[in-house]
Design an enzyme around this catalytic site. Structure first.
Site, PDB file in Angstrom:
ATOM      1  N   GLU A  12      42.201  77.013 -15.819  1.00  0.00           N
ATOM      2  CA  GLU A  12      43.269  76.553 -14.917  1.00  0.00           C
ATOM      3  C   GLU A  12      44.297  75.712 -15.663  1.00  0.00           C
ATOM      4  O   GLU A  12      45.501  75.856 -15.470  1.00  0.00           O
ATOM      5  CB  GLU A  12      42.657  75.733 -13.781  1.00  0.00           C
ATOM      6  CG  GLU A  12      41.795  76.572 -12.890  1.00  0.00           C
ATOM      7  CD  GLU A  12      40.846  75.730 -12.080  1.00  0.00           C
ATOM      8  OE1 GLU A  12      40.900  75.840 -10.871  1.00  0.00           O
ATOM      9  OE2 GLU A  12      40.073  74.954 -12.660  1.00  0.00           O
ATOM     10  N   ASP A 214      33.142  80.219  -4.206  1.00  0.00           N
ATOM     11  CA  ASP A 214      31.774  80.678  -3.907  1.00  0.00           C
ATOM     12  C   ASP A 214      31.298  80.019  -2.628  1.00  0.00           C
ATOM     13  O   ASP A 214      31.953  79.123  -2.096  1.00  0.00           O
ATOM     14  CB  ASP A 214      30.848  80.328  -5.088  1.00  0.00           C
ATOM     15  CG  ASP A 214      30.796  78.832  -5.331  1.00  0.00           C
ATOM     16  OD1 ASP A 214      29.994  78.167  -4.688  1.00  0.00           O
ATOM     17  OD2 ASP A 214      31.602  78.318  -6.145  1.00  0.00           O
TER      18      ASP A 214
HETATM   19  N1  ADE Z   1      32.599  74.126  -7.886  1.00  0.00           N
HETATM   20  C1  ADE Z   1      32.761  75.399  -7.495  1.00  0.00           C
HETATM   21  N2  ADE Z   1      31.687  75.851  -6.811  1.00  0.00           N
HETATM   22  C2  ADE Z   1      30.818  74.807  -6.782  1.00  0.00           C
HETATM   23  C3  ADE Z   1      29.522  74.651  -6.243  1.00  0.00           C
HETATM   24  N3  ADE Z   1      28.903  75.656  -5.616  1.00  0.00           N
HETATM   25  N4  ADE Z   1      28.901  73.448  -6.411  1.00  0.00           N
HETATM   26  C4  ADE Z   1      29.524  72.442  -7.068  1.00  0.00           C
HETATM   27  N5  ADE Z   1      30.750  72.543  -7.599  1.00  0.00           N
HETATM   28  C5  ADE Z   1      31.389  73.724  -7.462  1.00  0.00           C
END
Ligand code: ADE
Length: 258
Positions: A12, A214
């Site tokens: 990024e 996610d």
């Molecule tokens: N950053 C992106 N996804 C994450 C997750 N599942 N847990 C902690 N930080 C994150």
């Protein structure tokens, strides 16, 4: 007015650097490199903080103390916590909390010791401007090919509580526990609340924007890696560009950059 821009993932931060009109060579300190110049009409210092609360807090402190930034923008990805939040959505933080901070029985759970608070707010006006930038990016600028690859349909912008901790969340039990313990949390990441605490302690306005990579459950690490590799940099550039372009240009920026 100098704005510090931070990201935990090199993808990024590196994506912003080609747009930076440098006014001096990069400076290295504490295993980080600080890039200074004008970005879309604003004087900025950009740094890749690396992941985690300590890495983020030390980078934020360095930006404030050594580079004398007046406000800080953190851009990155996060896992969804609220069932309302989906992969490809954008979350603009209104407040941030460290979900792994627990000094009980000395202090209440989540409270930052001796600061008397568990949530650190962002600057209201600028949060609203960032929200507009995120909405405009999703409406106008967004790459639809990416949407189909990641099964993203009608991505949305949310504003509210972002939680942070030194833990990548990728199992349903932890996700369920966080939902119960912090019912208004929108998403989870590993830096924002630490940066917000440092900014609070220095009286510097703080902004955090996160794209959902996610679902913080089974296989989150696979979605996370793919998203960071393929998508996150587009969001970081698209939202940051729109946010900066929508703010009054800084006086010290060269005219050519406006
Ligand atoms: N950053 C992106 N996804 C994450 C997750 N599942 N847990 C902690 N930080 C994150």
């Amino acid at each position: 007015m100098t704005i510090g821009i931070m990201g935990a993932m090199p993808e990024e931060v590196d994506a912003l650097l080609p747009f930076l009109e440098r006014d001096r060579p990069p400076v290295s300190s504490g295993m980080r490199t600080y890039h200074t110049g004008s970005l879309w009409g604003h004087q900025v210092v950009i740094v890749h903080s690396r992941m985690g609360k300590v890495a983020a807090a030390t980078s934020a402190t360095h930006l404030i103390v050594e580079h004398e930034i007046e406000s800080l923008l953190f851009t990155g990805v996060a896992g969804a916590i609220s069932p309302d939040v989906s992969i490809g959505d954008i979350v603009v933080a209104r407040s941030l909390l460290q979900h792994d901070l627990d000094a009980r029985p000395i202090f209440p759970r989540f409270e930052a010791p001796l600061l008397g608070r568990d949530r650190f707010g962002t600057l209201h006006e600028e949060t609203a401007a960032l929200e507009i930038a995120a909405r405009t990016y999703l409406a106008d600028d967004h790459d639809n090919a990416v949407d189909s690859e990641f099964d993203i349909s009608s991505p949305r912008v949310h504003t509210g509580l972002v939680i942070s901790g030194d833990q990548f969340i990728s199992d349903p039990q932890t996700l369920a526990r966080l939902r119960v313990d912090i019912p208004d949390a929108l998403c989870v990441e590993m830096e924002g609340a630490a940066v917000a605490q440092v900014c609070y302690e220095h009286g510097a306005p703080c902004l955090v924007v996160r794209t959902i990579s996610d679902d913080a459950s089974h296989g989150a690490e696979i979605d996370f890696a793919k998203f960071v590799d393929r998508v996150a940099s587009h969001y970081a550039v698209g939202v940051t560009r729109r946010y900066l372009a929508g703010r009054p240009a800084s006086e010290s920026a060269p005219r050519s950059a406006r």
